[in-house]
Motif scaffolding. Sequence first.
Motif, short mmCIF file in Angstrom:
data_model
loop_
_atom_site.label_atom_id
_atom_site.label_comp_id
_atom_site.label_asym_id
_atom_site.label_seq_id
_atom_site.Cartn_x
_atom_site.Cartn_y
_atom_site.Cartn_z
N GLY A 117 64.27 46.93 45.70
CA GLY A 117 63.94 45.65 45.06
C GLY A 117 63.87 45.75 43.55
N PRO A 118 63.05 46.66 43.00
CA PRO A 118 63.03 46.83 41.54
C PRO A 118 64.37 47.26 40.95
CG PRO A 118 61.06 47.77 42.51
CD PRO A 118 61.94 47.40 43.65
N MET A 119 65.14 48.08 41.70
CA MET A 119 66.47 48.48 41.21
C MET A 119 67.34 47.27 40.97
SD MET A 119 67.66 51.86 43.34
CE MET A 119 69.27 51.85 42.52
N VAL A 120 67.40 46.38 41.97
CA VAL A 120 68.22 45.17 41.85
C VAL A 120 67.72 44.30 40.69
CG1 VAL A 120 68.90 43.04 43.01
CG2 VAL A 120 68.86 45.19 44.28
N ALA A 121 66.40 44.16 40.59
CA ALA A 121 65.84 43.32 39.53
C ALA A 121 66.14 43.89 38.15
CB ALA A 121 64.33 43.20 39.73
N LEU A 122 65.96 45.19 37.96
CA LEU A 122 66.22 45.81 36.67
C LEU A 122 67.69 45.76 36.29
CD1 LEU A 122 63.86 48.90 37.03
CD2 LEU A 122 63.61 47.06 35.35
N THR A 123 68.55 45.69 37.28
CA THR A 123 69.99 45.67 37.02
C THR A 123 70.51 44.27 36.75
OG1 THR A 123 70.28 47.59 38.47
CG2 THR A 123 72.24 46.30 37.96
N LEU A 124 69.98 43.27 37.48
CA LEU A 124 70.62 41.96 37.49
C LEU A 124 69.76 40.81 36.96
CD1 LEU A 124 72.22 42.23 41.05
CD2 LEU A 124 73.36 42.61 38.87
#
Length: 488
Positions: A423-430
Amino acid sequence: MSVQSMTGWDARLQYRYGFYAIYAVVTALFIIGLKQLPASAQTSGLVLILFSDPGFLGFYFVGALVLFEKNEGVLDALVSSPLSVRDYLTSKALSLSAIALLGATTVALAVYGPSFNWLWFVLGIGLTAFVFTLLGFVAVARFDTLNTYFMTAILYLTPLSLPLLDFFGIVEHPLFYLFPTQASLVLITAAFEAVPAWEVGYAVGYLVVWTVLSYVLAHQAFVRHIVRGTAGGETTPQRHDPGVLAGRSLGPTATLIVTDLRNWSRDPLLLYIGFLPILLGILVRFGLPPLDAALTFVELAAYSDVLLAALLLLPGATFGFAAGIFMLEDREQGILQAFRTTPLTGRGYLRYRGLVFLVLTFVMTLVVVPLVNLGTLPLGTFIALALVGSLHTAVTGLLMASLASNTVEGVGVSKGLGFLIIGPMVALTLVAEPLLFLAGVFPPFWVMKATVLALAGDGGVFTYLAIGVAYNALVITGLLRLFNRRSD
């Protein structure tokens, strides 16, 4: 009891264990994640998710179900009942394949829409789930604990995952067509894009062959390890020695340390878990460059900071899973209740468990992050990030132990724990600020955000770490209270 009634019974049990609820959450998260991908990458991402998750669901869950039924004496009763081996195996495979098809269909409709080849889709997901449920039974039949089963499962799933090298275009070789998972990838892909007719014919035929073969192997394993084992009066060994509280002269804490050291040295899964972060770190260091070169729709190197932030949490996720299994087994076997009557007390038991796994996680993080070689962090900042990131161990372990009533449910809960990092990976990326901070509901977000800032040389690192400490402490406190209530 007929196959139909047994399948319905299995489905009700799986619903009671929370499999459907867990998979509803996982499915929703898959949909959200896939919709964030570029249009050019959505189909490939969809095929990969459908192959690796619903397709492998049976292998993942059947082990926990069989071990629970074995340890509760259910299989002993079934052996002496009119239920046939065929009915038992078929009901398990059908009920778990139904969950896989339900989840896969929901994801496909939400991401791709209804305009795909339903025949190849149902055959691809259904046959794959059926085959791997039966293979999961082959893997688990001879064992009595989750630890030994998971270790063996790794030996099955690692070679079966090799066709992904062909899927990503890293290595292309005809030998991959000997693996049933190559047939699964071909047939699932054929549901969404054109595939040569000979490949589709191969995929359907080969999966049917493997369905028959896996059933024969599962039937033999049931007769050899369940029927004959029950008749021979085999007993179920426990992970803990009977004398776990013996040797009071050592004191309860020292006794627990000695027992844990004995379990870690004897249990191959626990040894594997100890080295898993290092193995994955090596895989990332040497596997990421060729994967980045093979992918045409994304440049992974551009997201090296987010990848490193996620890998910093990898030891916490790994050791947190081990801690969760320890606590669930200790509660099931009455070990936790026994400790409450000793000077160590239940609170002392939890403090000991937490300290041991936090230290292990911290040390392993100091090893893994430099190993992957994705960026350089100042030493002081790196140590602070590793300390705060270690709290993810407690969050992961307590989520498993607090939300699950037994190890079967614990395996189900663990299925969704990866999204705490994804979840944080997707948020930090997009996602841009300020909406980005909505991902702060995931406890690992704050240390991951701090890691990205540290790699960029920006300020605010220790502010985010302070927020992370406070938020993780709040979550851990709540989970501890829930765990204690469920243990009373």
